[in-house]
Enzyme design. Structure first.
Site, mmCIF file in Angstrom:
data_model
loop_
_atom_site.group_PDB
_atom_site.id
_atom_site.type_symbol
_atom_site.label_atom_id
_atom_site.label_comp_id
_atom_site.label_asym_id
_atom_site.label_seq_id
_atom_site.Cartn_x
_atom_site.Cartn_y
_atom_site.Cartn_z
ATOM 1 N N CYS A 162 83.370 30.710 14.524
ATOM 2 C CA CYS A 162 83.522 32.123 14.854
ATOM 3 C C CYS A 162 83.060 32.476 16.262
ATOM 4 O O CYS A 162 83.176 33.627 16.683
ATOM 5 C CB CYS A 162 82.780 32.972 13.832
ATOM 6 S SG CYS A 162 83.320 32.636 12.144
ATOM 7 N N HIS A 301 77.883 40.647 16.716
ATOM 8 C CA HIS A 301 78.661 39.784 15.822
ATOM 9 C C HIS A 301 78.840 40.518 14.495
ATOM 10 O O HIS A 301 79.937 40.550 13.953
ATOM 11 C CB HIS A 301 77.952 38.451 15.637
ATOM 12 C CG HIS A 301 78.756 37.442 14.883
ATOM 13 N ND1 HIS A 301 80.040 37.086 15.243
ATOM 14 C CD2 HIS A 301 78.476 36.708 13.766
ATOM 15 C CE1 HIS A 301 80.506 36.181 14.400
ATOM 16 N NE2 HIS A 301 79.572 35.941 13.488
ATOM 17 N N GLU A 312 70.575 38.741 13.592
ATOM 18 C CA GLU A 312 71.014 39.235 14.895
ATOM 19 C C GLU A 312 70.133 40.392 15.354
ATOM 20 O O GLU A 312 69.836 40.517 16.551
ATOM 21 C CB GLU A 312 72.476 39.669 14.830
ATOM 22 C CG GLU A 312 73.075 39.972 16.191
ATOM 23 C CD GLU A 312 74.577 40.228 16.157
ATOM 24 O OE1 GLU A 312 75.176 40.307 17.250
ATOM 25 O OE2 GLU A 312 75.152 40.355 15.050
ATOM 26 N N LYS A 333 83.747 44.924 13.737
ATOM 27 C CA LYS A 333 84.225 44.251 12.517
ATOM 28 C C LYS A 333 84.271 45.220 11.338
ATOM 29 O O LYS A 333 84.924 44.947 10.337
ATOM 30 C CB LYS A 333 83.348 43.050 12.180
ATOM 31 C CG LYS A 333 83.551 41.846 13.085
ATOM 32 C CD LYS A 333 82.729 40.646 12.609
ATOM 33 C CE LYS A 333 82.925 39.438 13.488
ATOM 34 N NZ LYS A 333 82.310 39.556 14.821
ATOM 35 N N HIS A 338 86.605 40.291 9.927
ATOM 36 C CA HIS A 338 86.172 39.152 10.744
ATOM 37 C C HIS A 338 87.362 38.231 11.017
ATOM 38 O O HIS A 338 87.854 37.559 10.125
ATOM 39 C CB HIS A 338 85.068 38.393 10.005
ATOM 40 C CG HIS A 338 84.370 37.364 10.829
ATOM 41 N ND1 HIS A 338 84.772 37.014 12.099
ATOM 42 C CD2 HIS A 338 83.277 36.602 10.553
ATOM 43 C CE1 HIS A 338 83.966 36.078 12.565
ATOM 44 N NE2 HIS A 338 83.049 35.818 11.648
ATOM 45 N N PHE A 397 79.714 29.287 12.235
ATOM 46 C CA PHE A 397 79.305 28.190 11.360
ATOM 47 C C PHE A 397 79.021 26.954 12.217
ATOM 48 O O PHE A 397 79.677 26.710 13.233
ATOM 49 C CB PHE A 397 80.413 27.854 10.361
ATOM 50 C CG PHE A 397 80.498 28.804 9.187
ATOM 51 C CD1 PHE A 397 79.637 29.871 9.044
ATOM 52 C CD2 PHE A 397 81.459 28.609 8.205
ATOM 53 C CE1 PHE A 397 79.722 30.740 7.961
ATOM 54 C CE2 PHE A 397 81.561 29.467 7.114
ATOM 55 C CZ PHE A 397 80.686 30.525 6.995
#
Length: 411
Positions: A162, A301, A312, A333, A338, A397
C-alpha cells in the site's frame, strides 16, 4: 538541488472518472463506498467496496487494446492519458530518454489470474489466454504507459504493497531533482475487487464487514472495524521547474521531500509504536530542508483499522510534538476506500489540489471519537485554509512506509 513541479494530473477512482470530477466530489465530501457490483457477495461477509462507478473500458480505450489489459492496467492507462493531455507535453519536442515512467501496483493482475486459473482448470492450462502473463505482471502498467507515451527513460514498477504509489512518486521526484531525468510520469494503479481479492483480505480479518456504506470506511472513528477495498489509478506528471517554465506549462504544485523506511516488524501488522511511520515522515521533512513546524496538513494513511490509525497517530505526535495539535490530519480514504497500491497516488493528487486551492478535505462519516486518535482529523466538513506544506503518508503490508512532502507552488 533542482526544483520539481507537478504539471499534469490524471485519475479514475471511486469518487470520479477524472481530476475535475474527483476533486469536486472530495471537496463536497461525497462518499464513494457502495455495495459491490463486480461480484456476487451473497456468500461473502464483506458487502461493500470503493468501486469505479459505471465503468466501461470501451468509453476510454479501443476494445482490442482493452482486451489485452487487466483492469488495473486499464485504469493506469486512462489516468496516464489524462495526465499527459493535461500537462500539454509534446514528446516530439522532448528527449525521450530524459522522460521516465514509474507506475506501481501493489498486487497487479489479480482479476486475470483468477479468471485464467478457472479457465485452465475447466479447459486445460494450454488453452488459457496468450495474454495471461503480460496482463498479470505488476510492471506491465508502467510498460504499457511507456509504450503509449514514447517515454524511453527509466521505466519501473515499485511493489511495496500500500506504499507503492508514494514510493513511485518519491523515487521519480529524486530522479528529476538529482538530474537523471527531466520529466517523470509516476503514480499507481489497482483493480482487484474480485472473489480472490475480497476473499483473501476477508480471511485476514482486514476488511470492514459493515453493511452500511457510510459506516464502513471510517478512519479514526472508535467504531472502525477494517478497511474498504477500492480501485482506480492516480498519475502525475513531474518536471524540473525550468523545463516546465520554458514550455509555458501550468503548475499545480511542487514536490519537495521524500522519505521511506521499513518497520521490520510483521508481515501485515504495523509497528504499534509508529516508529517506522515516524521515520519516513522525518526523512521527508529533512529531505525538503524544512522543520516539522512548517507542515500544515497531513493526508494520513488512515485506513480505518485500529492498529493503523492508532499507530499513525502516535507517529505524528512523535514527529511533530506540540505542533501535532495544530496540524490538520484527514483521511480521504473515508471517501474512496483503500486503493491499495494506487491509494497514495490518488491521495498525492488530493494533497496537491488541497495546497493549490487552499482547501483541506474532510474525514467524512465520523461519529464516535477515539481517545487514541485525538488529532484534528477535519471531521465531516472540509476546511478553507491557506496551507503551504502538506505530507501524504502511506504504510504497507511488509512494514513498508513512505511519505511525500508537497509544497504550494510559489515562483
Amino acid at each position: 538541488m533542482r526544483r520539481v513541479v507537478i504539471t499534469g494530473i490524471g485519475t479514475i477512482n471511486p469518487v470520479g472518472h477524472n481530476l475535475e470530477e474527483s476533486w469536486e466530489n472530495v471537496k463536497k465530501g461525497v462518499c464513494g463506498i457502495g455495495f459491490t457490483q463486480q461480484i456476487d457477495t451473497t456468500d461473502f461477509k464483506v458487502k461493500v467496496s470503493g468501486e469505479v462507478k459505471d465503468y466501461k473500458p470501451e468509453d476510454y480505450l479501443d476494445r482490442k487494446e482493452a482486451r489485452k489489459m487487466d483492469r488495473y492496467t486499464q485504469f493506469g492507462m486512462i489516468a496516464a492519458r489524462e495526465a499527459i493531455k493535461d500537462s500539454g507535453l509534446d514528446i516530439e519536442k522532448e528527449d525521450p530518454f530524459r522522460c521516465g515512467t514509474i507506475v506501481s501496483s501493489g498486487i497487479g493482475g489479480m482479476i486475470t489470474i483468477t479468471e485464467e486459473t478457472l479457465r485452465g482448470e475447466s479447459r486445460g492450462y494450454e488453452k488459457i489466454s496468450p495474454f495471461f502473463v503480460p496482463k498479470t505482471i505488476s510492471n506491465m502498467c508502467a510498460g504499457e504507459i511507456a509504450i503509449d507515451t514514447g517515454f524511453k527513460g527509466v521505466c519501473e514498477s515499485i511493489v511495496t504493497a500500500c506504499a507503492s504509489g508514494n514510493n513511485a512518486i518519491g523515487e521519480a521526484f529524486h530522479k528529476i531533482r538529482d538530474g537523471y531525468q527531466e520529466v517523470m510520469l509516476a503514480g499507481g494503479a489497482e483493480g482487484c475487487i474480485c472473489k480472490m481479492g475480497v476473499g483473501g483480505f476477508t480471511v485476514m480479518q482486514a476488511l470492514s464487514t459493515s453493511q452500511d456504506p457510510n459506516r464502513a470506511s471510517i478512519p479514526f472513528d472508535a467504531e472502525r472495524s477494517g478497511f474498504v477495498m477500492g480501485e482506480g489509478s492516480g498519475i502525475i506528471i513531474m518536471e524540473e521547474l525550468e523545463h516546465a517554465k520554458a514550455r509555458g506549462a501550468k503548475i499545480y504544485g511542487e514536490v519537495v521531500g521524500y522519505g521511506a523506511t521499513c518497520d521490520a516488524y510483521h508481515i501485515t501488522a504495523p509497528d504499534p509504536t509508529g516508529a517506522g511511520a515516524a521515520g519516513c515522515m522525518k526523512f521527508a521533512i529533512q529531505d525538503a530542508g524544512i522543520t516539522p513546524e512548517d507542515v500544515d496538513y497531513i493526508n494520513a494513511h488512515g485506513t480505518s483499522t485500529h492498529l493503523n490509525d492508532a499507530g499513525e497517530t502516535k507517529a505524528i505526535k512523535a514527529v511533530f510534538g506540540d505542533h501535532a495539535k495544530k496540524l490538520m490530519v484527514s483521511s480521504t480514504k473515508s471517501m474512496t476506500g483503500h486503493l491499495l497500491g494506487a491509494a497514495s497516488a490518488v491521495e498525492a493528487i488530493f494533497t496537491t489540489m488541497a495546497l493549490k486551492d487552499g482547501f483541506v478535505p474532510a474525514t467524512i462519516n465520523y461519529k464516535t471519537p477515539d481517545p487514541e486518535c485525538d488529532l484534528d482529523i477535519v471531521p465531516n466538513e472540509g476546511r478553507v485554509a491557506d496551507i503551504k506544506y502538506a505530507l501524504s503518508n502511506s504504510l504497507g503490508f511488509g512494514g513498508h512506509n513512505a511519505a511525500v512532502l508537497f509544497k504550494k507552488y510559489e515562483d
